[in-house]
Design a protein around this motif. Structure first.
Motif, short mmCIF file in Angstrom:
data_model
loop_
_atom_site.label_atom_id
_atom_site.label_comp_id
_atom_site.label_asym_id
_atom_site.label_seq_id
_atom_site.Cartn_x
_atom_site.Cartn_y
_atom_site.Cartn_z
N ALA A 149 3.90 6.26 -4.88
CA ALA A 149 4.15 6.52 -6.30
C ALA A 149 3.20 7.56 -6.88
O ALA A 149 3.41 8.02 -8.00
CB ALA A 149 4.03 5.22 -7.09
N LEU A 150 2.17 7.93 -6.10
CA LEU A 150 1.23 8.95 -6.58
C LEU A 150 1.69 10.32 -6.08
O LEU A 150 1.71 10.56 -4.88
CB LEU A 150 -0.18 8.65 -6.05
N PRO A 151 2.10 11.20 -6.98
CA PRO A 151 2.63 12.50 -6.56
C PRO A 151 1.67 13.26 -5.66
O PRO A 151 0.48 13.37 -5.95
CB PRO A 151 2.82 13.24 -7.90
N GLY A 152 2.19 13.73 -4.54
CA GLY A 152 1.40 14.52 -3.61
C GLY A 152 0.71 13.72 -2.53
O GLY A 152 0.22 14.29 -1.56
N ALA A 153 0.67 12.40 -2.66
CA ALA A 153 0.00 11.59 -1.64
C ALA A 153 0.92 11.39 -0.44
O ALA A 153 0.74 11.97 0.61
CB ALA A 153 -0.43 10.26 -2.25
N GLY A 154 1.94 10.55 -0.61
CA GLY A 154 2.99 10.43 0.39
C GLY A 154 2.63 9.66 1.65
O GLY A 154 1.59 9.01 1.75
N GLY A 155 3.55 9.75 2.64
CA GLY A 155 3.47 8.98 3.86
C GLY A 155 2.23 9.15 4.70
O GLY A 155 1.70 8.16 5.22
N PRO A 156 1.72 10.38 4.91
CA PRO A 156 0.53 10.53 5.76
C PRO A 156 -0.67 9.74 5.24
O PRO A 156 -1.34 9.05 6.01
CB PRO A 156 0.26 12.04 5.71
N VAL A 157 -0.93 9.81 3.94
CA VAL A 157 -2.06 9.07 3.36
C VAL A 157 -1.82 7.57 3.50
O VAL A 157 -2.71 6.82 3.90
CB VAL A 157 -2.25 9.43 1.88
N ALA A 158 -0.60 7.14 3.18
CA ALA A 158 -0.27 5.72 3.25
C ALA A 158 -0.44 5.19 4.67
O ALA A 158 -1.00 4.10 4.88
CB ALA A 158 1.16 5.49 2.76
N ALA A 159 0.05 5.94 5.65
CA ALA A 159 -0.01 5.48 7.03
C ALA A 159 -1.46 5.36 7.52
O ALA A 159 -1.82 4.37 8.18
CB ALA A 159 0.78 6.44 7.94
N PHE A 160 -2.30 6.33 7.19
CA PHE A 160 -3.69 6.29 7.63
C PHE A 160 -4.45 5.14 6.96
O PHE A 160 -5.20 4.41 7.62
CB PHE A 160 -4.39 7.61 7.34
N ILE A 161 -4.26 4.97 5.66
CA ILE A 161 -4.95 3.89 4.96
C ILE A 161 -4.45 2.54 5.45
O ILE A 161 -5.24 1.61 5.66
CB ILE A 161 -4.76 4.04 3.43
N ALA A 162 -3.14 2.41 5.65
CA ALA A 162 -2.58 1.15 6.14
C ALA A 162 -3.10 0.83 7.54
O ALA A 162 -3.38 -0.33 7.86
CB ALA A 162 -1.05 1.22 6.15
N TYR A 163 -3.23 1.85 8.37
CA TYR A 163 -3.74 1.64 9.74
C TYR A 163 -5.19 1.16 9.68
O TYR A 163 -5.59 0.26 10.43
CB TYR A 163 -3.64 2.95 10.51
N ASN A 164 -5.95 1.76 8.80
CA ASN A 164 -7.34 1.34 8.63
C ASN A 164 -7.43 -0.11 8.17
O ASN A 164 -8.26 -0.90 8.64
CB ASN A 164 -8.04 2.25 7.62
N GLU A 165 -6.54 -0.49 7.25
CA GLU A 165 -6.51 -1.87 6.76
C GLU A 165 -6.07 -2.84 7.86
O GLU A 165 -6.57 -3.96 7.95
CB GLU A 165 -5.57 -1.98 5.56
N ALA A 166 -5.14 -2.41 8.69
CA ALA A 166 -4.69 -3.26 9.80
C ALA A 166 -5.83 -3.52 10.77
O ALA A 166 -6.00 -4.64 11.26
CB ALA A 166 -3.51 -2.59 10.53
N LEU A 171 0.83 -1.20 0.00
CA LEU A 171 0.00 0.00 0.00
C LEU A 171 0.87 1.26 0.00
O LEU A 171 0.62 2.21 -0.74
CB LEU A 171 -0.92 0.00 1.23
N GLY A 172 1.90 1.26 0.85
CA GLY A 172 2.79 2.41 0.93
C GLY A 172 3.51 2.67 -0.38
O GLY A 172 3.67 3.82 -0.80
N LEU A 173 3.94 1.59 -1.04
CA LEU A 173 4.62 1.72 -2.32
C LEU A 173 3.71 2.36 -3.36
O LEU A 173 4.09 3.32 -4.04
CB LEU A 173 5.08 0.35 -2.79
N LEU A 174 2.49 1.83 -3.48
CA LEU A 174 1.56 2.32 -4.50
C LEU A 174 1.14 3.76 -4.23
O LEU A 174 1.06 4.58 -5.14
CB LEU A 174 0.34 1.41 -4.58
N ILE A 175 0.86 4.08 -2.96
CA ILE A 175 0.44 5.43 -2.61
C ILE A 175 1.61 6.40 -2.75
O ILE A 175 1.45 7.54 -3.19
CB ILE A 175 -0.15 5.46 -1.20
#
Length: 496
Positions: free
Chosen positions: A257-274, A251-255
């Motif tokens: 790779a999207l310009p402007g998304a970055g770590g904050p979006v990845a961390a929140f989405i990953a936490y939700n998935e966890a 998830l972090g890799l794919l997010i």
């Protein structure tokens, strides 16, 4: 030409380790970020050899992203926006005397996430960039909206209050110059607000000074001195979450790779998935669940490789740090783009080699330094609070050398304190503050482009990636908003 053998070049390795140590200590200090450290390095390394500059900057980048978790776990102040999610379970673990376990877990899974992201950068730069380049302005808006829709994962008690926090964050994110027209918005005549609200003083205030105020408010209550656990942490037990780590790293890799998304979006989405995947955690999420740290640190560190993909292949930075690294490339005469890897293999190999060495530097420094840094939590709070307050002031001032930012920090600290007392989660506000400008500019750009089309709806929502993101966002909202959630539950119960 630099090849993989350069990894054993002592000079190269030393440059990476120097950058790694700088990234660790800068990132661990509340208010000082990896972006700041990288920006400072640009001015220092512009006369250096290209390989030396890239080696040190990769060390700062990789370890700097991880080091934000150190202060997040120990004193509840995330060193970077991507470490906000780590505070949700990391700090509760520290309050239970499990700070070493939390730091050990963060180190191991930051290493795994970083390594995964860099391997993917090496293997998947072409395919992932081809997917990312197809994203429209509406896609970026929906991606950010999807991230905000997951506030249910960090709103431990009340989803409605989480949405209110998001609304406040979105309003605050609009302060400053209009991204399209250039007019001032919500500045109320205050010149220092023209450039908008800086994330650093907001983070330090909401998570650092708010904690100070909370302790002062409860000063008459018995204060527990946090102590370091004496038992050793088993690597085997720590690695039992490796499947979750790999999933959130993807998830972090794919997010990333999207310009402007970055770590904050990845961390929140990953936490939700966890939270969704972990049916029976040993400790509830938000109260010290190890799975929360695994998801957050794996995803935001995997973003490193992901964020480098559009920067190298499209000359579009994936986050703030890669935007700074992009300037390093231009200073040294390099031109990122579709032909960068084939025309500049030595620079590409330097980035890969520096990243891999930095991963092992992260592992070594994290495991050796973390236990010593952890001793800070054994200090009684009546001594620790003045120290934290001083760090808050220094961190807020250091970002722009403005006393106005110190005032902002105090204001956000007061806001964070009030929100805590009233049961409103702070993390959704931070996420909205970070993503608000991205949503604003991309939505208005999408509407502007669609206004000249024959079929406006098809122009805005006709893309296949747009439809997928729209369905995912609606699904998350339906499954979290209390009214619709109850209705869906009734339907499923009748079906049974």
């Amino acid at each position: 030409m630099l090849d993989i053998i350069s990894v054993v070049d002592i000079r190269f390795v030393l440059m990476v380790f120097l950058g790694s140590m700088a990234g660790l200590f800068v990132g661990a200090v509340p208010g000082l970020s990896v972006s700041m450290a990288t920006a400072l390095l640009v001015s220092i390394t512009y006369t250096w050899d290209t390989v030396d500059a890239l080696a040190m900057i990769m060390g700062v980048y990789v370890v700097g992203v991880f080091s934000g978790a150190v202060s997040a776990i120990l004193i509840n102040i995330p060193g970077a926006p991507s470490s906000v999610v780590t505070t949700l379970d990391g700090y509760p673990m520290s309050k239970k005397g499990q700070s070493y376990k939390a730091l050990y877990t963060a180190t191991i899974y930051s290493f795994i996430g970083s390594l995964f992201g860099l391997i993917a950068l090496w293997a998947l730069a072409g395919p992932v960039s081809r997917i990312a380049i197809k994203f429209t302005a509406m896609d970026y808006f929906l991606l950010a909206l999807f991230g905000l829709a997951t506030v249910g994962s960090v709103s431990t008690g009340n989803y409605t209050k989480g949405l209110i926090s998001v609304g406040v964050g979105l309003i605050l994110s609009m302060i400053g110059l209009d991204p399209l027209v250039g007019t001032k918005r919500l500045t109320f005549g205050i010149q220092n607000l023209t450039s908008g609200i800086n994330t650093v003083p907001a983070l330090v205030g909401l998570f650092g000074f708010a904690e100070v105020l909370s302790v002062i408010f409860d000063i008459n209550q018995e204060q527990n001195v946090l102590t370091m656990e004496k038992s050793r942490v088993s690597l085997r037990d720590t690695l039992k979450h490796w499947k979750l780590s790999l999933y959130t790293s993807v998830l972090g890799l794919l997010i990333g790779a999207l310009p402007g998304a970055g770590g904050p979006v990845a961390a929140f989405i990953a936490y939700n998935e966890a939270k969704r995947l972990t049916k029976e955690p040993e400790v509830p999420f938000g109260e010290g669940a190890v799975e929360g740290i695994v998801a957050s640190e794996s995803s935001n560190n995997a973003c490193i490789g992901g964020a480098l993909i559009p920067m190298l292949t499209l000359a579009v930075p994936g986050d703030a740090v890669t935007a700074i690294i992009l300037s390093v490339f231009y200073v040294h005469g390099l031109k990122p783009g579709p032909l960068f890897i084939t025309e500049n293999p030595s620079a590409f190999h330097s980035i890969l080699a520096g990243g891999f060495v930095a991963c092992f530097a992260l592992l070594i420094l994290g495991l050796l330094v973390a236990p010593h840094i952890s001793r800070v939590i054994t200090i009684p709070k009546n001594i620790l609070i003045p120290i934290v307050t001083t760090l808050c002031v220094i961190g807020a001032f250091a970002c722009n050398n403005r006393l106005f930012d110190v005032g902002l920090m105090f204001a956000f600290g007061t806001l964070g304190f009030i929100m805590r007392r009233r049961g409103y989660p702070v993390a959704p506000l931070v996420l909205a503050l970070v993503l608000g400008k991205v949503m604003d500019s991309n939505f208005r750009r999408a509407v502007s482009l669609a206004s000249s089309a024959d079929n406006k709806l098809v122009s805005m929502f006709g893309h296949w990636t747009t439809m997928i993101l729209l369905v995912c966002t609606i699904f998350v909202l339906v499954n979290n908003i209390p009214v619709t959630k109850r209705a869906v539950d009734k339907v499923f119960r009748r079906g049974k």
